[in-house]
Scaffold this motif. Structure first.
Motif, PDB file in Angstrom:
ATOM      1  N   ASN A 266       1.039  -1.213   0.326  1.00 55.14           N
ATOM      2  CA  ASN A 266       0.331   0.336  -0.401  1.00 55.14           C
ATOM      3  C   ASN A 266       1.027   1.160   0.236  1.00 55.14           C
ATOM      4  OD1 ASN A 266      -2.185  -2.408   0.950  1.00 55.14           O
ATOM      5  ND2 ASN A 266      -2.951  -0.699   0.756  1.00 55.14           N
ATOM      6  N   HIS A 267       1.888   1.815  -1.172  1.00 54.65           N
ATOM      7  CA  HIS A 267       2.431   2.553  -1.318  1.00 54.65           C
ATOM      8  C   HIS A 267       2.059   4.047  -1.340  1.00 54.65           C
ATOM      9  CE1 HIS A 267       5.942  -0.079  -1.636  1.00 54.65           C
ATOM     10  NE2 HIS A 267       5.293  -1.016  -2.964  1.00 54.65           N
ATOM     11  N   HIS A 268       2.417   4.691  -0.700  1.00 58.83           N
ATOM     12  CA  HIS A 268       1.506   6.152  -0.699  1.00 58.83           C
ATOM     13  C   HIS A 268       2.845   7.137  -1.390  1.00 58.83           C
ATOM     14  CE1 HIS A 268      -0.672   4.805   2.956  1.00 58.83           C
ATOM     15  NE2 HIS A 268      -1.548   4.808   1.956  1.00 58.83           N
ATOM     16  N   ASP A 269       3.911   6.861  -1.641  1.00 54.79           N
ATOM     17  CA  ASP A 269       4.838   7.815  -2.940  1.00 54.79           C
ATOM     18  C   ASP A 269       4.414   9.198  -3.838  1.00 54.79           C
ATOM     19  OD1 ASP A 269       8.099   6.683  -2.296  1.00 54.79           O
ATOM     20  OD2 ASP A 269       5.513   4.735  -1.934  1.00 54.79           O
ATOM     21  N   ALA A 270       3.105   8.171  -4.265  1.00 57.96           N
ATOM     22  CA  ALA A 270       2.402   9.002  -5.233  1.00 57.96           C
ATOM     23  C   ALA A 270       1.637  10.569  -4.723  1.00 57.96           C
ATOM     24  CB  ALA A 270       1.429   8.336  -5.870  1.00 57.96           C
ATOM     25  N   TRP A 271       0.961  10.081  -3.436  1.00 62.18           N
ATOM     26  CA  TRP A 271       0.525  11.430  -2.185  1.00 62.18           C
ATOM     27  C   TRP A 271       1.952  12.377  -2.651  1.00 62.18           C
ATOM     28  CZ3 TRP A 271      -1.916   8.397   1.840  1.00 62.18           C
ATOM     29  CH2 TRP A 271      -3.278   8.457   1.701  1.00 62.18           C
ATOM     30  N   ARG A 272       3.453  12.163  -2.932  1.00 62.02           N
ATOM     31  CA  ARG A 272       4.390  13.886  -2.721  1.00 62.02           C
ATOM     32  C   ARG A 272       4.125  14.095  -4.074  1.00 62.02           C
ATOM     33  NH1 ARG A 272       7.421   9.003  -1.006  1.00 62.02           N
ATOM     34  NH2 ARG A 272       8.693   9.293  -3.095  1.00 62.02           N
ATOM     35  N   GLU A 273       3.949  13.929  -5.116  1.00 59.24           N
ATOM     36  CA  GLU A 273       3.714  14.450  -6.627  1.00 59.24           C
ATOM     37  C   GLU A 273       3.395  16.117  -6.357  1.00 59.24           C
ATOM     38  OE1 GLU A 273       4.051  11.770  -9.601  1.00 59.24           O
ATOM     39  OE2 GLU A 273       4.571  10.342  -8.909  1.00 59.24           O
ATOM     40  N   LEU A 274       2.449  15.713  -5.512  1.00 56.41           N
ATOM     41  CA  LEU A 274       1.605  16.933  -5.114  1.00 56.41           C
ATOM     42  C   LEU A 274       1.498  18.164  -4.390  1.00 56.41           C
ATOM     43  CD1 LEU A 274      -2.177  15.444  -4.578  1.00 56.41           C
ATOM     44  CD2 LEU A 274      -1.440  16.137  -7.100  1.00 56.41           C
ATOM     45  N   LEU A 275       3.028  17.421  -4.306  1.00 50.67           N
ATOM     46  CA  LEU A 275       3.360  18.570  -2.903  1.00 50.67           C
ATOM     47  C   LEU A 275       4.692  19.797  -3.350  1.00 50.67           C
ATOM     48  CD1 LEU A 275       4.492  16.065  -0.248  1.00 50.67           C
ATOM     49  CD2 LEU A 275       2.637  18.189   0.112  1.00 50.67           C
ATOM     50  N   PRO A 276       4.872  19.408  -4.770  1.00 45.69           N
ATOM     51  CA  PRO A 276       5.578  21.040  -4.972  1.00 45.69           C
ATOM     52  C   PRO A 276       4.707  22.213  -5.292  1.00 45.69           C
ATOM     53  CG  PRO A 276       6.737  19.152  -5.903  1.00 45.69           C
ATOM     54  CD  PRO A 276       5.632  18.551  -5.166  1.00 45.69           C
ATOM     55  N   TYR A 277       3.355  21.590  -6.396  1.00 44.87           N
ATOM     56  CA  TYR A 277       2.428  22.814  -6.207  1.00 44.87           C
ATOM     57  C   TYR A 277       1.556  23.368  -4.736  1.00 44.87           C
ATOM     58  CZ  TYR A 277      -2.389  24.477  -8.271  1.00 44.87           C
ATOM     59  OH  TYR A 277      -3.167  25.439  -8.754  1.00 44.87           O
ATOM     60  N   TYR A 278       1.372  22.839  -4.232  1.00 39.61           N
ATOM     61  CA  TYR A 278       0.698  23.187  -3.144  1.00 39.61           C
ATOM     62  C   TYR A 278       1.561  23.767  -2.167  1.00 39.61           C
ATOM     63  CZ  TYR A 278      -3.728  20.470  -3.678  1.00 39.61           C
ATOM     64  OH  TYR A 278      -4.964  20.019  -4.204  1.00 39.61           O
ATOM     65  N   ILE A 279       2.951  23.517  -1.874  1.00 36.86           N
ATOM     66  CA  ILE A 279       4.204  23.846  -1.297  1.00 36.86           C
ATOM     67  C   ILE A 279       4.277  24.991  -1.975  1.00 36.86           C
ATOM     68  CG2 ILE A 279       6.376  23.976  -0.346  1.00 36.86           C
ATOM     69  CD1 ILE A 279       6.045  20.945   0.300  1.00 36.86           C
ATOM     70  N   ALA A 280       4.203  25.139  -2.720  1.00 33.79           N
ATOM     71  CA  ALA A 280       4.668  26.503  -4.092  1.00 33.79           C
ATOM     72  C   ALA A 280       3.396  27.421  -3.837  1.00 33.79           C
ATOM     73  CB  ALA A 280       4.990  26.282  -5.705  1.00 33.79           C
ATOM     74  N   SER A 281       2.388  26.697  -3.600  1.00 33.55           N
ATOM     75  CA  SER A 281       0.973  27.695  -4.147  1.00 33.55           C
ATOM     76  C   SER A 281       1.225  28.591  -1.971  1.00 33.55           C
ATOM     77  CB  SER A 281      -0.184  27.270  -3.871  1.00 33.55           C
ATOM     78  OG  SER A 281      -0.423  26.427  -5.186  1.00 33.55           O
ATOM     79  N   TYR A 282       1.231  28.017  -1.607  1.00 31.88           N
ATOM     80  CA  TYR A 282       0.826  27.957  -0.114  1.00 31.88           C
ATOM     81  C   TYR A 282       1.990  29.621  -0.239  1.00 31.88           C
ATOM     82  CZ  TYR A 282       3.090  28.422   4.700  1.00 31.88           C
ATOM     83  OH  TYR A 282       3.896  28.223   6.280  1.00 31.88           O
TER      84      TYR A 282
END
Length: 419
Positions: A266-282
Motif C-alpha cells: 500500500n504505497h503512498h509515494d505518489a501523494w508527494r507528487e502534489l507537494l511541489p504545487y501545493y507548497i509553492a502555492s502556500y
C-alpha cells in the motif's frame, strides 16, 4: 518537478514532515540521504524528528540523520519530543538533547533560535521555562489535548503552537475552525498547521483500532493552507506506517508488529507528487506565478469495498478520545479519489475492471482538479488517462479493487499511484 514558479525576495514560510525516528533504526546514512533527497524534491524544508525518551539507539539514529542532511545540503531538522511513547521526558534529558544537536549544520533555526517541538506533554508544561533558559530554544509544542482555553493560561511558557488536529471527526469534512482557534489563542505567536492525507490504525497491542475520514483530505486540506496562510506547516507524517498516513517510502523493518497486513504493497509515494504545487502555492500565496510543466494524475482508493469482509473491530472515530463511535463503512466510502494537475483543460478517463464502463470527467481549469468516482460494485484493476485534443498525454494503472481481503479483514488503508 511538475511546476515552475517565480522566486520572490524572502518567503518566511516553511513546511516540514513528521518523521518517527523509532521507525528508522535500520536506515543507513545513505538511506537517510535518499529519504532527504526525496523530501527535497517535493519542496519540503525538513523533518521534525519524533523521539521517545525510552529508545536506547536514538542518538545513533539522530547522528546519521543530521550527517545525512548536512551531506545533502539545504535541508533542516529539528527535535520533536514524544511525551506519550515511552512516557514523559525528564527535563534534564530534553536540555541535553537540544544542546547536543543545536550546533550541527542541519539544525533548523527559527527567529535565530533552534526550533523544538513536542508530541503532547501537557503534564510537563512547567519544565519549559527552564529548558528554554538553558538551551535558548524556540518552542512550538503540540499540546492539543489541553484545549484552547487552558493553553491560553500557559502560552507564556512557549513561543508558538503546533496543532495535531489534522483529521475530521465523523462524516463531515475537516474545517478551519480548530486552526482558527489555535492561531487566535497563540496571541500573535507562530502557528504551525497540520496536514495529513489519511488515518487508519489497527494495533491492538497499543489499544489502537480506528479510522477517520480520509477521502479528499490531502487535497482540500492543502487548499485550506493556501487560504489560511499559517506561519509554518507540518505534514503528518513521513513514515508513521502504523497509522497509515505515511508519504515516504515503506521500509519493512519500520512497520510495527501487526501493521504489515495493511501497509505492505500500500504505497503512498505518489501523494508527494502534489507537494511541489501545493507548497509553492502556500509559500507564494499567488498561484498566478506557478506554471504546470507536466500533466500529472494522482489517484487513491481502498483496495477492498467496505462490505467485502470483516471490519476487524475497527471503529469510525476514536471512542478513547471521547468521540462518538461510528460504523467505519460510513466514513470510508467506496470511491476512487483523483487529483489531476494539468497544463490545459483536459478529459479524464477512469475504468474499474476491463469489462466495465469508462467514466469520463472534464478537468476544466489549468492547475489542480479533483474528482471522486464511486466503485458502484465494480472490481478489478483500475486504469486512468488524461486526454487532450484526442491525444493521451498521461496514463496510469492501479492495483485491483477486490473482495478478497487478507485474513478476511478489510484493508482500510489507501493505495496511491500516479501517471
Amino acid at each position: 518537478m511538475i511546476i515552475k514558479f517565480q522566486a520572490t525576495a524572502v518567503i518566511p514560510k516553511f513546511v516540514f514532515a513528521h518523521f518517527l525516528v523509532g521507525n528508522a533504526a535500520g536506515l543507513t546514512q545513505e538511506q537517510w540521504e535518499s529519504e532527504i533527497k526525496l523530501a527535497k524534491h517535493s519542496l519540503l524544508d525538513g523533518f521534525a524528528l519524533n523521539i521517545g525518551q525510552q529508545d536506547t539507539n536514538t542518538d545513533q539514529i539522530l547522528q546519521k540523520a543530521y550527517a545525512a542532511a548536512d551531506a545533502v545540503g539545504n535541508f533542516s531538522l529539528f527535535l520533536s519530543f514524544d511525551y506519550q511513547s515511552g512516557g514523559p521526558w525528564p527535563a534534564n534529558k530534553v536540555v541535553h538533547a537540544i544542546n547536543k544537536y543545536k550546533a550541527l549544520p542541519a539544525q533548523f533555526y527559527y527567529y535565530g533560535r533552534p526550533l523544538v517541538s513536542t508530541f503532547e506533554g501537557v503534564s510537563n508544561i512547567e519544565d519549559w521555562p527552564s529548558i528554554r533558559n538553558k538551551t535558548d530554544c524556540f518552542v512550538i509544542p503540540d499540546w492539543t489535548s489541553l484545549g484552547v482555553q487552558l493553553f491560553a493560561e500557559v502560552r507564556h511558557n512557549v513561543d508558538g503552537f503546533f496543532s495535531w488536529d489534522a483529521w475530521p471527526a465523523g462524516a463531515d469534512d475537516k474545517t478551519l475552525h480548530s486552526d482558527e482557534a489555535w492561531a487566535n489563542v497563540t496571541n500573535g505567536k507562530p502557528y504551525m498547521m497540520p496536514v495529513s492525507p489519511w488515518f487508519y490504525t489497527n494495533l491492538p497491542q497499543w489499544n489502537k483500532n480506528w479510522l477517520w475520514k480520509g477521502a479528499q483530505l490531502w487535497t482540500y486540506r492543502w487548499e485550506q493552507i493556501y487560504r489560511f496562510q499559517p506561519d509554518l506547516v507540518q505534514v503528518i507524517s513521513w513514515n508513521d506506517y502504523g497509522e497509515s498516513h505515511y508519504i515516504g517510502p515503506i521500509h519493512a523493518d519500520g512497520i510495527p508488529q501487526g501493521a504489515a497486513r495493511y501497509v505492505e504493497d500500500n504505497h503512498h509515494d505518489a501523494w508527494r507528487e502534489l507537494l511541489p504545487y501545493y507548497i509553492a502555492s502556500y509559500k507564494l500565496g499567488d498561484r498566478s506565478k506557478i506554471r504546470v510543466t507536466k500533466d500529472t494524475l494522482v489517484y487513491w482508493y481502498r483496495p477492498n469495498p467496505n462490505n467485502s469482509g470483516s471490519n476487524g473491530g475497527t471503529t469510525g472515530n476514536c471512542p478513547q478520545q471521547g468521540q462518538q463511535e461510528m460504523d467505519p463503512a460510513s466514513l470510508a466510502e467506496d470511491k476512487i479519489y483523483i487529483a489531476a494537475l494539468i497544463k490545459e483543460p483536459s478529459w479524464l478517463m477512469v475504468q474499474i475492471g476491463s469489462n466495465n464502463s469508462i467514466t469520463t470527467l472534464f478537468a476544466s481549469q489549468i492547475g489542480m482538479n479533483t474528482f471522486e468516482v464511486p466503485f458502484n460494485g465494480q472490481t478489478g484493476n483500475t486504469t486512468f488517462s488524461i486526454v487532450r485534443n484526442r491525444t493521451e498525454v498521461a496514463y496510469a494503472t492501479g492495483p485491483a479493487i477486490t473482495t478478497n481481503c487478507t485474513n478476511g479483514v478489510i484493508n482500510w488503508n489507501a493505495v496511491v499511484g500516479s501517471s
